[in-house]
Design an enzyme around this catalytic site. Structure first.
Site, short mmCIF file in Angstrom:
data_model
loop_
_atom_site.label_atom_id
_atom_site.label_comp_id
_atom_site.label_asym_id
_atom_site.label_seq_id
_atom_site.Cartn_x
_atom_site.Cartn_y
_atom_site.Cartn_z
N ASP A 9 0.87 -1.18 0.00
CA ASP A 9 0.00 0.00 0.00
C ASP A 9 0.91 1.22 0.00
O ASP A 9 0.86 2.05 0.88
CB ASP A 9 -0.96 0.00 1.19
N ASP A 14 6.82 1.42 2.66
CA ASP A 14 6.71 0.45 1.56
C ASP A 14 7.75 0.77 0.48
O ASP A 14 8.37 -0.13 -0.08
CB ASP A 14 5.33 0.49 0.93
#
Length: 319
Positions: A9, A14
């Protein structure tokens, strides 16, 4: 070569995790699937493409559009932490467009890639688990064809970072987390919120990490500025609620563990599930130390890691 499938996400952590995977010499990333979470799905897709662009991997790592909302319940975002766009509200006018996404949907792609490589694919999930839950519902044999599953999510001491007792990824889709932890029978490794806090790095290391004179480091410094400011403002709270202050790249722990089998130096095996009904505990990961659930499948909860190796991976990701 280790074959990885990464479900993200894409917010700032990330992005850091993806860059570690892109720099790993012994890893083949079969694809990156996107889900709602830190920001809206369209932003997640754009952010993932931006990260691949700076890593010069747009041509060989396919990106797939996945779930835009949880299975049930309200949508959660982490705009205060990652910025409204997920990457620190630091736009790139030359960012790649969404036309570079694959036409195949993320869940179908996950099932196909695992079918094509049975027993060889390690799935790493660093966001809400909606795509994974849909995959096992469409193909109940999906988990048994995986080599392993690595998750960043959940909590072990009921210390929430989003709700009273819930970590963000699990709180953002509790039903999906429940399905994954109860229906995935493959070897499963979890980097929980408290674990990440207990294995954080110093801000002095972060300064050294970002000071590298490379395109990747300049990119990271730009997108990380907002989150760093938020972290520093919340350090007193973090110290009281967890294990201290410092740089905590949560999603990177899951990627690092998937890449290097010797990265995790201490773990414990325990059956787990997710609470769905509690007023204050919805989305909380439950550890069954008393064996009351009578579950045969145990997961590996990460406890300690080799921080020297972790620093080397992070440094290498920005070189």
């Amino acid at each position: 070569m280790k074959k990885l499938l990464i479900d993200v996400d894409t917010g700032v952590d990330d992005a850091q995790a993806i860059m570690i995977a892109m720099a790993a010499p012994n890893v083949q990333v079969l694809g990156i699937t996107c889900t709602h979470g830190n920001t809206a799905l369209e932003n997640v897709c754009r952010n993932t493409l931006r990260v691949l662009k700076v890593c010069k991997r747009l041509d060989d790592v396919p990106v797939y559009r996945g779930s835009s909302e949880p299975l049930l319940g309200r949508v959660l975002r982490a705009a205060d932490f990652h910025g409204k766009d997920g990457l620190g509200d630091a736009p790139d006018p030359e960012a790649p467009g969404l036309e570079l996404l694959q036409s195949e949907g993320a869940v179908a792609a996950m099932i196909r890639m695992v079918d094509d490589n049975p027993g060889e694919v390690t799935l790493v999930a660093t966001g809400p688990l909606t795509n994974l839950a849909l995959a096992v519902k469409l193909d109940p044999s999906f988990p048994e064809k995986l080599k392993a599953l690595y998750l960043m999510g959940g909590n072990t001491d009921s210390r929430g970072n989003t709700t009273v007792c819930g970590e963000f990824n699990f709180a953002a889709d509790p039903e999906a987390a429940y399905i994954v932890l109860n229906q995935f029978c493959c070897p499963t490794y979890i980097a929980s919120w408290e674990f990440a806090c207990h294995n954080n790095l110093s801000w002095s290391f972060c300064d050294t990490w970002l000071a590298q004179d490379t395109e990747k480091a300049h990119f990271m410094k730009k997108i990380f500025k907002h989150t760093m400011k938020v972290c520093l403002e919340l350090e007193r709270f973090q110290k009281e609620m967890c294990a201290g202050v410092g740089f905590t790249p949560c999603d990177c722990y899951a990627i690092a563990a998937a890449i290097d089998d010797t990265f995790v130096t201490e773990s414990e095996q325990v059956a787990v599930t997710v609470e769905l009904d509690g007023t204050n505990t919805r989305g909380m990961m439950v550890l069954d130390y008393l064996d009351m659930l009578k579950k045969k499948h145990k997961v590996s909860i990460m406890k300690k890691v080799d921080l020297v190796k972790f620093k080397a991976m992070l440094m290498g990701a920005l070189q």
